[in-house]
Design a protein around this motif. Sequence first.
Motif, short mmCIF file in Angstrom:
data_model
loop_
_atom_site.label_atom_id
_atom_site.label_comp_id
_atom_site.label_asym_id
_atom_site.label_seq_id
_atom_site.Cartn_x
_atom_site.Cartn_y
_atom_site.Cartn_z
N GLU A 1 -2.37 -8.71 -3.97
CA GLU A 1 -1.94 -10.03 -3.51
C GLU A 1 -2.38 -10.31 -2.08
O GLU A 1 -2.48 -11.46 -1.66
N ASN A 2 -2.60 -9.26 -1.29
CA ASN A 2 -3.10 -9.40 0.08
C ASN A 2 -4.35 -8.53 0.23
O ASN A 2 -4.31 -7.47 0.85
N PRO A 3 -5.46 -8.97 -0.39
CA PRO A 3 -6.63 -8.09 -0.46
C PRO A 3 -7.28 -7.86 0.90
O PRO A 3 -7.38 -8.77 1.72
N ILE A 4 -7.69 -6.61 1.10
CA ILE A 4 -8.50 -6.25 2.27
C ILE A 4 -9.85 -5.83 1.73
O ILE A 4 -9.98 -4.80 1.05
N MET B 1 0.83 -1.21 0.00
CA MET B 1 0.00 0.00 0.00
C MET B 1 0.87 1.26 0.00
O MET B 1 0.47 2.28 -0.55
N THR B 2 2.07 1.18 0.61
CA THR B 2 2.95 2.35 0.66
C THR B 2 3.36 2.79 -0.74
O THR B 2 3.37 3.98 -1.05
N LEU B 3 3.70 1.82 -1.61
CA LEU B 3 4.09 2.15 -2.97
C LEU B 3 2.93 2.78 -3.74
O LEU B 3 3.11 3.73 -4.50
N LEU B 4 1.73 2.23 -3.53
CA LEU B 4 0.55 2.78 -4.20
C LEU B 4 0.32 4.23 -3.77
O LEU B 4 0.09 5.11 -4.61
N LEU B 5 0.40 4.48 -2.48
CA LEU B 5 0.20 5.85 -1.99
C LEU B 5 1.28 6.80 -2.50
O LEU B 5 0.99 7.93 -2.87
N ALA B 6 2.53 6.32 -2.53
CA ALA B 6 3.62 7.16 -3.04
C ALA B 6 3.40 7.49 -4.50
O ALA B 6 3.60 8.63 -4.94
N GLY B 7 2.98 6.49 -5.29
CA GLY B 7 2.72 6.72 -6.71
C GLY B 7 1.58 7.70 -6.92
O GLY B 7 1.65 8.58 -7.79
N LEU B 8 0.52 7.56 -6.13
CA LEU B 8 -0.62 8.48 -6.24
C LEU B 8 -0.21 9.91 -5.88
O LEU B 8 -0.60 10.86 -6.55
N LEU B 9 0.57 10.05 -4.81
CA LEU B 9 1.04 11.38 -4.42
C LEU B 9 1.89 12.02 -5.51
O LEU B 9 1.73 13.20 -5.82
N LEU B 10 2.77 11.23 -6.11
CA LEU B 10 3.64 11.76 -7.16
C LEU B 10 2.83 12.11 -8.40
O LEU B 10 2.92 13.23 -8.93
N PHE B 11 2.02 11.17 -8.88
CA PHE B 11 1.30 11.37 -10.13
C PHE B 11 0.22 12.45 -10.01
O PHE B 11 0.18 13.39 -10.81
N LEU B 12 -0.63 12.32 -9.01
CA LEU B 12 -1.70 13.31 -8.86
C LEU B 12 -1.16 14.64 -8.36
O LEU B 12 -1.71 15.70 -8.69
N GLY B 13 -0.08 14.59 -7.57
CA GLY B 13 0.54 15.84 -7.13
C GLY B 13 1.06 16.64 -8.32
O GLY B 13 0.83 17.85 -8.43
N LEU B 14 1.76 15.96 -9.25
CA LEU B 14 2.24 16.63 -10.46
C LEU B 14 1.08 17.23 -11.26
O LEU B 14 1.16 18.34 -11.75
N HIS B 15 0.01 16.44 -11.37
CA HIS B 15 -1.13 16.89 -12.16
C HIS B 15 -2.00 17.90 -11.41
O HIS B 15 -3.03 18.33 -11.94
N SER B 16 -1.60 18.25 -10.22
CA SER B 16 -2.32 19.28 -9.46
C SER B 16 -1.58 20.61 -9.43
O SER B 16 -2.12 21.60 -8.93
N ILE B 17 -0.36 20.65 -9.95
CA ILE B 17 0.43 21.88 -9.89
C ILE B 17 -0.28 23.02 -10.62
O ILE B 17 -0.41 24.12 -10.09
N ARG B 18 -0.77 22.73 -11.82
CA ARG B 18 -1.46 23.78 -12.58
C ARG B 18 -2.73 24.22 -11.86
O ARG B 18 -3.11 25.39 -11.89
N MET B 19 -3.38 23.27 -11.19
CA MET B 19 -4.63 23.56 -10.50
C MET B 19 -4.39 24.38 -9.23
O MET B 19 -5.12 25.33 -8.95
N LEU B 20 -3.34 24.04 -8.48
CA LEU B 20 -3.13 24.65 -7.16
C LEU B 20 -2.08 25.76 -7.15
O LEU B 20 -2.14 26.65 -6.31
N ALA B 21 -1.10 25.68 -8.06
CA ALA B 21 -0.02 26.66 -8.04
C ALA B 21 0.39 27.04 -9.46
O ALA B 21 1.52 26.78 -9.89
#
Length: 197
Positions: A61-64, A1-21
Amino acid sequence: MTLLLAGLLLFLGLHSIRMLAPATRERWRTRLGAGTWKGLYSLLALAGLALIAWGFDAARENPIIVWMPSSPAMAMGLRHGAVLFTVLAFVLLAAAYVPGNHLKARLGHPMVLGVKTWAFAHLLVAGMLAHLVLFGSFLLWAIANYALSRRRDRLAGVRYPRGRWRATVLTVALGLAGWAVFAFGLHGLLIGIKPLG
């Protein structure tokens, strides 16, 4: 889950720069040059996507399980709804690239609406925690992005060119073709899940 969250932060963070700053974005584009900025942006976005894919695959692989449909009839209804929403998402995606279509003229930012529709469709049928994190993040991002983009358009007095029917028919045809290729082939090949059997 850590890798997924890191990827989301990087990808969506980049795509939010124009929106937020937007001012910061323009300063960096000027400082680095448009070509260098686009190259760096693309590399970081690809790294974010890779982390999302890697993290999502590991989380599956370890579904919750957070929720499941209460009956087979409900599961079937949600599945049919998801299919319809993904068809719409592909048409909206096509509308972002076909010049002069009615959807772009009316909606302004069809790609962001396509992301919103795609994420919502997947949330209808995916009840694992990893699914909720992935698609919920994209849905929240798209909701905020669309609202801010439309507000920015209104403040700037942006007017989109009027749509033409030929371009709109082409948009729908390309969207349907893209959906069919992905739903019946690429989704199973790339994601490992065949949504339509």
